[in-house]
Scaffold this active site. Structure first.
Site, mmCIF file in Angstrom:
data_model
loop_
_atom_site.group_PDB
_atom_site.id
_atom_site.type_symbol
_atom_site.label_atom_id
_atom_site.label_comp_id
_atom_site.label_asym_id
_atom_site.label_seq_id
_atom_site.Cartn_x
_atom_site.Cartn_y
_atom_site.Cartn_z
ATOM 1 N N GLU A 308 5.777 6.492 5.498
ATOM 2 C CA GLU A 308 5.971 5.165 6.118
ATOM 3 C C GLU A 308 7.465 4.832 6.182
ATOM 4 O OE1 GLU A 308 1.786 3.160 4.604
ATOM 5 O OE2 GLU A 308 3.590 2.766 3.432
ATOM 6 N N CYS A 404 -2.104 -4.536 2.611
ATOM 7 C CA CYS A 404 -0.889 -5.279 2.297
ATOM 8 C C CYS A 404 -0.438 -6.149 3.465
ATOM 9 C CB CYS A 404 0.228 -4.322 1.881
ATOM 10 S SG CYS A 404 0.530 -2.980 3.051
#
Length: 645
Positions: A308, A404
């Site tokens: 990421e 998240c």
């Protein structure tokens, strides 16, 4: 900066405020309780109940699952600040009671280590997110205390922070480590600001200063664990965690993009509060690299799904992009802190770009579906069949195992009023960073001033301000600074005071008007919006020979629903003749951009013929583009931001 009360009164943004308050927050509470049919389970509430001894079971979800509840509570706090809701507050208080029941006698609080690995606390700072979860607890506690005046969650957070303060540092009996996922650093600054206790600021600075020191704590810790890792094999890659060198020496954004911008946010906070010029210069270097060489036109950051992460300068692929929603939210946090260091329009420009495009685009119009990854080019079949593109979803999801992003969107949008203005302590300077209809009250020269902003953005560029004075004062002298957006490049915007055009100086991208203001004074700020074709730096290879469409702060895209298949065959005509029209009955109403293009004539190809000699085989079409933030709200289909020309 002066503490002010800002209320949003804006047609465009009030729709989102209502959506967050009436739909998103209740929906996410159901998700946290695993009550959304067909959605990935959260386990968050269940984990707390098990940790509190209220039920039996195994820990579920990711190691950092606690943080989802904390972010939801923070969103609730920001919502309650502007819209009191006794029923919602009662639900939040119940969740806070549950959190308190899960806390250990010594202040420790983490359901993963309470339920799944008791006795192994603080043995895997590199991967286990204990301090990250603590940071989100602190942020929620500060916000809830400020909104409600209730201190129970703040007391819980302070007990945990007291333990952390005792355990971490440079003394022989302390752990000389730091978190693998930065977050507690910026949270400790908030705790310092609400309590005034210097030790919280000192602890934040310790975590920042210790990062990147040699020998590496992460490598030594990994060796103590027998070289066993949760996420990956082999020696920890220190760049992923921005711990490859001391933060003051860093100049290129590397590694996991959310970790990076959370850390940069804390660095900017500390630079401001401690007058640390070296830390400030590091922030400025990292800002320049991040936003000028590693940011998408939509305000997304993080080019690769592997880690990421950032990859390298100008590597910005559109179809395998990551551009995690949390990363753009973190970029907005960082931009906000940079504005507090110095009011420069480029910081607010990035804040606006990420907000209107990447962040808004991550949530569906119904408030119940979300993107984790925010692509600029989508081919649904490739998303389902190409393993390099599995992370790219053509439709938003109702929830994620790792969720998240959804509560992060909720807490940002419910706190949007905090991003519009800055007022100096003495009230002599008022900066308008975002043009969002709102009302702000502040003190200036012993007079209470109310500044009302009416904005027609993002569809029209007329902004008006009205000044009201209360008390016995006849006037108030202060400087009003208005940002000149980077999307406005046609000379200088027109500024009128009480109907009269006014010349004005420009400093750091802000038009400044300094005068003695009277009750009822009006300011008109004209930023005419024009649809423009935007080119990319030639070093951004993914966009070579292509152009994007932008109108004001909004980036546009083309979707299969309007333009047929394959989207990849669509290109701009030599003279695209772009026009605008209003689609009042589609997706809540917006401005559509249409233009002349051309597509490959499929009839010139024989079935099953993969290649043939090159010759002109196109036909003209009139294409339709919609704002990027609205894509994916109809049927699943192809989408593209960049068009060949």
């Amino acid at each position: 900066m002066q503490q002010t009360q800002v209320d949003i009164q804006d047609e465009f943004w009030q729709d989102y405020s209502g959506l967050i308050r009436n739909t998103v927050i209740p929906y996410q509470w159901e998700a946290l309780n695993d009550r959304i049919e067909g959605a990935a389970p959260s386990y968050a509430i269940r984990n707390f109940r098990i940790a509190a001894g209220l039920e039996e079971g195994e820990f579920g979800g990711w190691i950092f699952q606690d943080s989802d509840l904390y972010k939801w509570l923070e969103a609730v706090a920001f919502s309650l600040r502007h819209h009191p809701d006794p029923e919602l507050e009662k639900i939040a208080d119940g969740a806070i009671d549950l959190i308190g029941q899960a806390q250990h006698e010594n202040g420790y609080l983490n359901t993963y280590y309470t339920v799944k690995e008791p006795g192994k606390q603080w043995t895997n700072l590199h991967e286990a997110h204990e301090l990250y979860c603590a940071g989100h607890l602190i942020e929620a506690a500060v916000a809830y205390y400020q909104a409600s005046g209730k201190s129970k969650l703040l007391d819980i957070a302070r007990r945990f922070t007291d333990l952390i303060d005792r355990m971490f540092g440079t003394q022989p009996d302390q752990i000389r480590g730091y978190c693998g996922h930065q977050e507690i650093e910026l949270a400790l600054v908030k705790l310092y600001e609400v309590t005034g206790e210097e030790r919280f600021l000192t602890l934040s600075r310790y975590f920042i200063d210790e990062r990147g020191s040699k020998p590496s704590y992460f490598i030594e810790e990994w060796e103590r664990r027998g070289k066993i890792s949760i996420w990956s094999e082999g020696t920890p890659n220190l760049e992923v965690y921005q711990s490859h060198q001391p933060v003051r020496e860093q100049s290129v954004a590397v590694g996991h993009s959310v970790r990076a911008v959370y850390m940069y946010t804390a660095m900017a906070d500390l630079a401001r509060l401690t007058d640390d010029d070296e830390l400030r210069k590091a922030c400025e270097r990292l800002w320049e690299n991040t936003t000028r060489k590693q940011m998408y036109i939509t305000g997304g950051i993080g080019a690769t799904h592997l880690g990421e992460a950032f990859s390298f300068d100008y590597d910005l692929p559109n179809d395998t992009v990551y551009a995690e929603t949390c990363a753009s939210i973190g970029l907005i946090f960082w931009a906000r802190r940079m504005l507090q260091l110095e009011a420069k329009s480029e910081y607010a420009d990035v804040m606006e770009r990420a907000l209107y495009n990447n962040v808004l685009g991550s949530m569906s119009k119904d408030g119940k579906h979300f993107f984790y990854v925010n692509p600029l080019e989508v081919w649904p079949e490739a998303s389902s069949k190409n393993p390099d593109k599995f992370h790219v979803k053509p439709v938003r999801q109702p929830w994620f195992g790792c969720s998240c992003c959804p509560p992060n969107v909720a807490r940002l949008l419910s706190s949007l009023s905090d991003y519009i203005y800055d007022v100096s302590d003495d009230g002599n300077k008022v900066y308008t960073h975002l043009f969002i209809g709102s009302e702000i009250g502040f003190a200036s020269g012993g007079c209470q001033v109310t500044l009302r902003q009416r904005s027609e953005l993002p569809w029209n560029g007329k902004i008006e301000f009205t000044i009201s004075l209360s008390g016995d004062a006849d006037s108030a002298a202060f400087e009003l600074a208005l940002r000149i957006p980077n999307w406005f490049q046609d000379g200088r915007p027109v500024l009128r005071v009480n109907g009269t055009d006014l010349e004005y100086p420009v400093e750091n991208g802000y038009a400044k008007v300094e005068r003695s203001w009277s009750d009822g004074d009006t300011i008109t700020w004209l930023l005419p919006l024009e649809t423009k074709l935007i080119a990319a730096n030639p070093q951004i290879r993914a966009d070579a020979g292509k152009a994007a469409i932008q109108r004001g702060p909004l980036v546009y895209c083309v979707e299969e629903a309007d333009n047929g298949l394959p989207i990849a065959s669509l290109s701009l005509a030599g003279e695209p003749k772009l026009t605008e029209c209003t689609a009042a009955d589609l997706l809540g109403g917006f401005i559509v951009v249409e233009g002349d293009g051309q597509v490959v004539d499929g009839s010139a190809w024989t079935e099953n013929q993969p290649y043939q000699p090159l010759r002109k085989q196109t036909k003209p079409v009139r294409f339709k583009a919609i704002p990027y933030y609205l894509w994916g709200n109809r049927q699943a289909g192809e989408m593209n931001v960049w068009l060949r020309y």
